[in-house]
Design an enzyme around this catalytic site. Structure first.
Site, PDB file in Angstrom:
ATOM      1  N   TRP A  12      -4.112  97.810   7.364  1.00 48.14           N
ATOM      2  CA  TRP A  12      -4.399  97.145   8.637  1.00 48.14           C
ATOM      3  C   TRP A  12      -5.797  96.533   8.708  1.00 48.14           C
ATOM      4  O   TRP A  12      -6.129  95.866   9.678  1.00 48.14           O
ATOM      5  CB  TRP A  12      -4.220  98.146   9.796  1.00 48.14           C
ATOM      6  N   LYS A  13      -6.610  96.831   7.707  1.00 43.47           N
ATOM      7  CA  LYS A  13      -7.990  96.310   7.696  1.00 43.47           C
ATOM      8  C   LYS A  13      -8.680  96.630   9.036  1.00 43.47           C
ATOM      9  O   LYS A  13      -8.377  97.654   9.633  1.00 43.47           O
ATOM     10  CB  LYS A  13      -7.988  94.809   7.393  1.00 43.47           C
ATOM     11  N   HIS A  99     -11.266  98.297  -2.716  1.00 44.34           N
ATOM     12  CA  HIS A  99     -10.704  97.044  -2.194  1.00 44.34           C
ATOM     13  C   HIS A  99     -11.758  95.947  -2.322  1.00 44.34           C
ATOM     14  O   HIS A  99     -12.945  96.189  -2.084  1.00 44.34           O
ATOM     15  CB  HIS A  99     -10.273  97.219  -0.733  1.00 44.34           C
ATOM     16  N   GLU A 168      -4.698  93.492  -7.130  1.00 38.01           N
ATOM     17  CA  GLU A 168      -4.827  92.479  -6.078  1.00 38.01           C
ATOM     18  C   GLU A 168      -5.735  91.346  -6.565  1.00 38.01           C
ATOM     19  O   GLU A 168      -6.970  91.452  -6.455  1.00 38.01           O
ATOM     20  CB  GLU A 168      -5.459  93.095  -4.831  1.00 38.01           C
ATOM     21  N   SER A 211      -1.140  88.541  -0.194  1.00 37.95           N
ATOM     22  CA  SER A 211      -0.217  87.608   0.486  1.00 37.95           C
ATOM     23  C   SER A 211       1.258  87.987   0.397  1.00 37.95           C
ATOM     24  O   SER A 211       2.121  87.110   0.431  1.00 37.95           O
ATOM     25  CB  SER A 211      -0.413  86.180  -0.046  1.00 37.95           C
ATOM     26  N   GLY A 232      -1.257  93.399   3.497  1.00 37.46           N
ATOM     27  CA  GLY A 232      -2.324  93.280   4.490  1.00 37.46           C
ATOM     28  C   GLY A 232      -1.806  92.644   5.761  1.00 37.46           C
ATOM     29  O   GLY A 232      -1.133  93.276   6.579  1.00 37.46           O
ATOM     30  N   GLY A 233      -2.073  91.353   5.909  1.00 34.51           N
ATOM     31  CA  GLY A 233      -1.715  90.607   7.118  1.00 34.51           C
ATOM     32  C   GLY A 233      -0.321  90.916   7.654  1.00 34.51           C
ATOM     33  O   GLY A 233      -0.166  91.220   8.845  1.00 34.51           O
TER      34      GLY A 233
END
Ligand code: PGA
Length: 250
Positions: A12-13, A99, A168, A211, A232-233
């Site tokens: 979720w960053k 990360h 990543e 992505s 992520g997003g």
């Protein structure tokens, strides 16, 4: 895809507040309904939500992860920091280390190595992120970069049973661009062989991140030897995240 467990990590960053906790109800329900499929869901919300998350996901099939930790394993005079011991204490079982967004904020290979050791000391699983920049890729330095990150990050560590690798490529994070399937397959194969040789461990798990979304998962899931995805997003949207999991199995 094979018959092994596929891991889905929701990173979720620096997003999410008390309200976003409710969105996870759907995922909890989904994980119970679809538990005939072999997947593990790991949620990595920001530190502020970890405790509430821990309560919420009790008796579900969801595991809790943190996005980072301090490199000193126990408590100490480090203002603003959180130790792996504290994370373990509130029910976290995975910690993301290395990360690229943390590397660019100052996490060096030496610090990453200490952080990994501190997680091992506290019996936490590690999601060890590695990846090359666009310029390293263009100069043909991808494998050299990954090897370097692995050897430095795991220096002095012999047993890597609790270490999951997340490949990543930095040029892929948040850009909508993913590597060509054939290249990604080759790179994952290369990493597995290299890690296996270095650490005499044939049960290495490598996740792909960058992505990942509910459209490209259809091609990503066919990559041989892939053990899961770091999202992520798309993980901040419950429907999209569930879709990614569903499409991996359908
Ligand atoms: P993204 O992020 O899915 O938004 O590209 C992945 C990550 O940073 O872990």
């Amino acid at each position: 895809m094979t018959n092994k467990y596929i891991y889905f990590v929701a990173n979720w960053k620096m997003f999410g507040d008390i309200k976003s906790l409710n969105s996870v109800n759907k995922v909890i329900k989904f994980s119970k309904l679809y538990n005939k499929f072999k997947f593990k869901l790991i949620y990595c919300p920001p530190y502020t939500l970890l405790s509430s998350f821990a309560k919420k996901i009790q008796n579900s099939y969801i595991y809790l992860g943190a996005q980072n930790c301090h490199h000193i394993p126990d408590d100490g005079p480090y203002t603003g920091s959180i130790s792996s011991r504290m994370l373990k204490n509130i029910g976290v079982s995975y910690v993301m280390i290395g990360h690229s967004e943390n590397r660019s904020e100052g996490d060096t290979d030496i610090m990453i190595n200490k952080k990994i050791k501190s997680c091992i000391k506290n019996n936490l699983k590690i999601i060890f992120c590695i990846g090359e920049t666009l310029s390293q890729k263009k100069r043909g330095l991808t494998h050299k970069t990954l090897k370097n990150q692995i050897l430095k990050g795991l220096k002095g560590i012999r047993k890597i049973n609790n270490v999951f690798f997340a490949y990543e490529p930095i040029w892929s994070i948040g850009t909508g661009i993913i590597p060509k399937s054939s290249k990604l397959e080759k790179d994952i194969k290369y990493l597995k062989l290299f890690i296996n040789k270095q650490f005499k461990n044939s049960n290495i798990k490598i996740l792909y991140g960058g992505s990942v979304n509910s459209n490209n998962i259809k091609s990503l899931k066919n990559i041989n030897n892939i053990d899961g995805f770091l999202v992520g997003g798309a993980s901040q949207n419950t429907k999209k995240f569930i879709d990614i999991v569903k499409k991996t199995f359908n």
